[in-house]
Scaffold this active site. Structure first.
Site, PDB file in Angstrom:
ATOM      1  N   PRO A 195      -5.119  -6.228   6.602  1.00  0.00           N
ATOM      2  CA  PRO A 195      -6.018  -5.106   6.304  1.00  0.00           C
ATOM      3  C   PRO A 195      -5.449  -4.215   5.218  1.00  0.00           C
ATOM      4  CG  PRO A 195      -5.875  -5.436   8.654  1.00  0.00           C
ATOM      5  CD  PRO A 195      -4.872  -6.370   8.039  1.00  0.00           C
ATOM      6  N   CYS A 196      -6.328  -3.785   4.296  1.00  0.00           N
ATOM      7  CA  CYS A 196      -5.841  -3.145   3.073  1.00  0.00           C
ATOM      8  C   CYS A 196      -6.164  -1.663   2.963  1.00  0.00           C
ATOM      9  CB  CYS A 196      -6.447  -3.864   1.860  1.00  0.00           C
ATOM     10  SG  CYS A 196      -8.256  -3.823   1.824  1.00  0.00           S
ATOM     11  N   GLN A 197      -6.838  -1.073   3.961  1.00  0.00           N
ATOM     12  CA  GLN A 197      -7.328   0.290   3.790  1.00  0.00           C
ATOM     13  C   GLN A 197      -6.198   1.295   3.517  1.00  0.00           C
ATOM     14  OE1 GLN A 197      -8.248  -1.843   6.080  1.00  0.00           O
ATOM     15  NE2 GLN A 197     -10.469  -1.806   6.381  1.00  0.00           N
ATOM     16  N   PHE A 203      -3.631   0.882   1.784  1.00  0.00           N
ATOM     17  CA  PHE A 203      -3.075   0.720   0.442  1.00  0.00           C
ATOM     18  C   PHE A 203      -4.104   0.947  -0.654  1.00  0.00           C
ATOM     19  CE2 PHE A 203      -0.967  -2.388   3.296  1.00  0.00           C
ATOM     20  CZ  PHE A 203       0.290  -1.846   3.298  1.00  0.00           C
TER      21      PHE A 203
END
Length: 420
Positions: A93-95, A97
């Site tokens: 999950p990238c939220q 970053f």
């Protein structure tokens, strides 16, 4: 290759990266995805279909799994795969970053990269492939407290090096591999050191770009545009029928008709689906009259491909932080999980799920399942179709990366035969 190499996909979502790997010639072992709707889409298209090969282990139920619970329950079974897996791929999950978000270093989703590394530590595959937003390679400046800010990518690189891997990473622009969307992505490739493989992954990826595009019928000399991707899905000139999928009644969709002269990208997306057959997820939004009028004014008065300024949003009474009318003659900006972030380039509406899927390079035979949208308290727990598409790795980029690693495996096999 005689025996297809095997991959595991962690944080698999609806299957964009897996689809790319499978189309490149890989065989799936299993995939871990925590949301039920996304895994339902993954299973329907990739596991239960007859298109691809999976050696799904008997000890792992074919349903959604949270990565932390998976590690707690199946660590011993994972250990039995040590040396049996060629690649672990995944996009944590990238939220935490993302430049589009708050870039919070304490976001609990950041620790999912640690879980990726934990699986690597147990399974010890030959190769690793990790995808994330480009912000993964940018430092959390506010968190440095006087010390030199270090991007999280460097932290992950050091930890993987300690696990015995050579690590390289780069930010790639998806549009360079035929995706009609800029979508810059952080890509990390790692090779187990004991393999003693001398290769330059990104050098080979760039070297093979021309042949990759040519093999897909795409022109190396120009980028695929938004119009190339979705112009056959316009409402204008089409018969509207009741929406054929989804649980909510009252929505319309187009009755699909192929263009007399489809673009090369449209022809590519239509491979594998019956002639004249429409894809799923064509449901059109139901905008109120004043919203349609507002969108018409934006399309008439604002430049295409540019996010509306604060002054423009105030003028149109828009409270959203970001809204962009798409430009037909350029690749799309990075699609998000929010369908109202973008307007169609010539019709006063937001995009359909299928239009977003085309911009992500999902083929038309790939069917998205589950709700179209969710709101309120369900927003953080579910993964509706728009979110599935927005979170996905573009399959075309995944395929190019899959071919890159298969090339390394072939090189590894050739060097081992010489030694023998």
């Amino acid at each position: 290759m005689k025996n297809a190499p095997v991959f595991i996909d962690l944080f698999a979502g609806c299957g964009g990266l897996s689809l790319g790997l499978l189309q490149a010639g890989w065989k799936g072992a299993f995939a871990i995805e925590r949301t039920a709707d996304a895994f339902l889409t993954y299973r329907h298209n990739l596991i239960d279909s007859v298109r691809f090969q999976y050696d799904w282990p008997e000890w792992l139920p074919k349903h959604e799994h949270d990565i932390e619970a998976f590690l707690d329950e199946y660590k011993d079974q994972l250990a039995s795969l040590n040396g049996e897996v060629d690649l672990i791929a995944g996009g944590p999950p990238c939220q935490g970053f993302s430049p589009a978000g708050k870039r919070n270093p304490k976001d609990p989703r950041n620790r999912m990269a640690e879980k990726y590394i934990e699986v690597v530590r147990i399974v010890k595959p030959k190769f690793l492939l990790l995808e994330n937003v480009r912000g993964f390679n940018a430092p959390f400046e506010k968190a440095s407290k006087g010390k030199k800010a270090v991007p999280y990518s460097h932290v992950v690189k050091r930890r993987l090096q300690k696990e015995g891997y050579n690590v390289e990473f780069r930010v790639l622009v998806s549009a360079h591999w035929g995706v009609p969307q800029m979508r810059p992505r952080f890509i990390l490739v790692a090779t187990r050191k004991d393999l003693e493989l001398d290769w330059s992954p990104f050098g080979e990826l760039l070297e093979n770009r021309h042949s990759f595009l040519k093999s897909h019928g795409l022109d190396f000399g120009c980028l695929q545009t938004t119009k190339d991707a979705i112009d056959d899905l316009r409402v204008e000139g089409k018969e509207l029928i009741d929406s054929t999928d989804g649980s909510v009644r009252g929505f319309k969709q187009i009755k699909y008709q192929e263009l007399a002269s489809p673009s090369a990208f449209q022809r590519l997306m239509r491979i594998g689906i019956g002639e004249g057959q429409g894809p799923n997820s064509l449901r059109l939004p139901r905008h109120r009259t004043h919203i349609v009028e507002r969108f018409k004014r934006i399309l008439e008065e604002c430049p295409k491909g540019r996010t509306l300024t604060q002054e423009q949003r105030d003028r149109y009474g828009i409270k959203k932080h970001s809204i962009t009318p798409l430009c037909p003659d350029r690749p799309s900006a990075t699609v998000t999980t929010l369908p109202d972030d973008y307007l169609h380039y010539c019709e006063p509406r937001i995009l359909t799920v299928r239009e977003m899927a085309r911009i992500q390079s999902f083929p038309d035979w790939f069917e998205f399942l589950g709700q179209y949208t969710t709101g309120g308290s369900q927003r953080t727990k579910s993964c509706p179709r728009y979110t599935q598409v927005g979170n996905a790795v573009p399959p075309l980029l995944g395929e190019a990366l899959g071919e890159m690693v298969i090339g390394a495996i072939a090189q590894l096999g050739a060097s081992q035969r010489k030694v023998a």
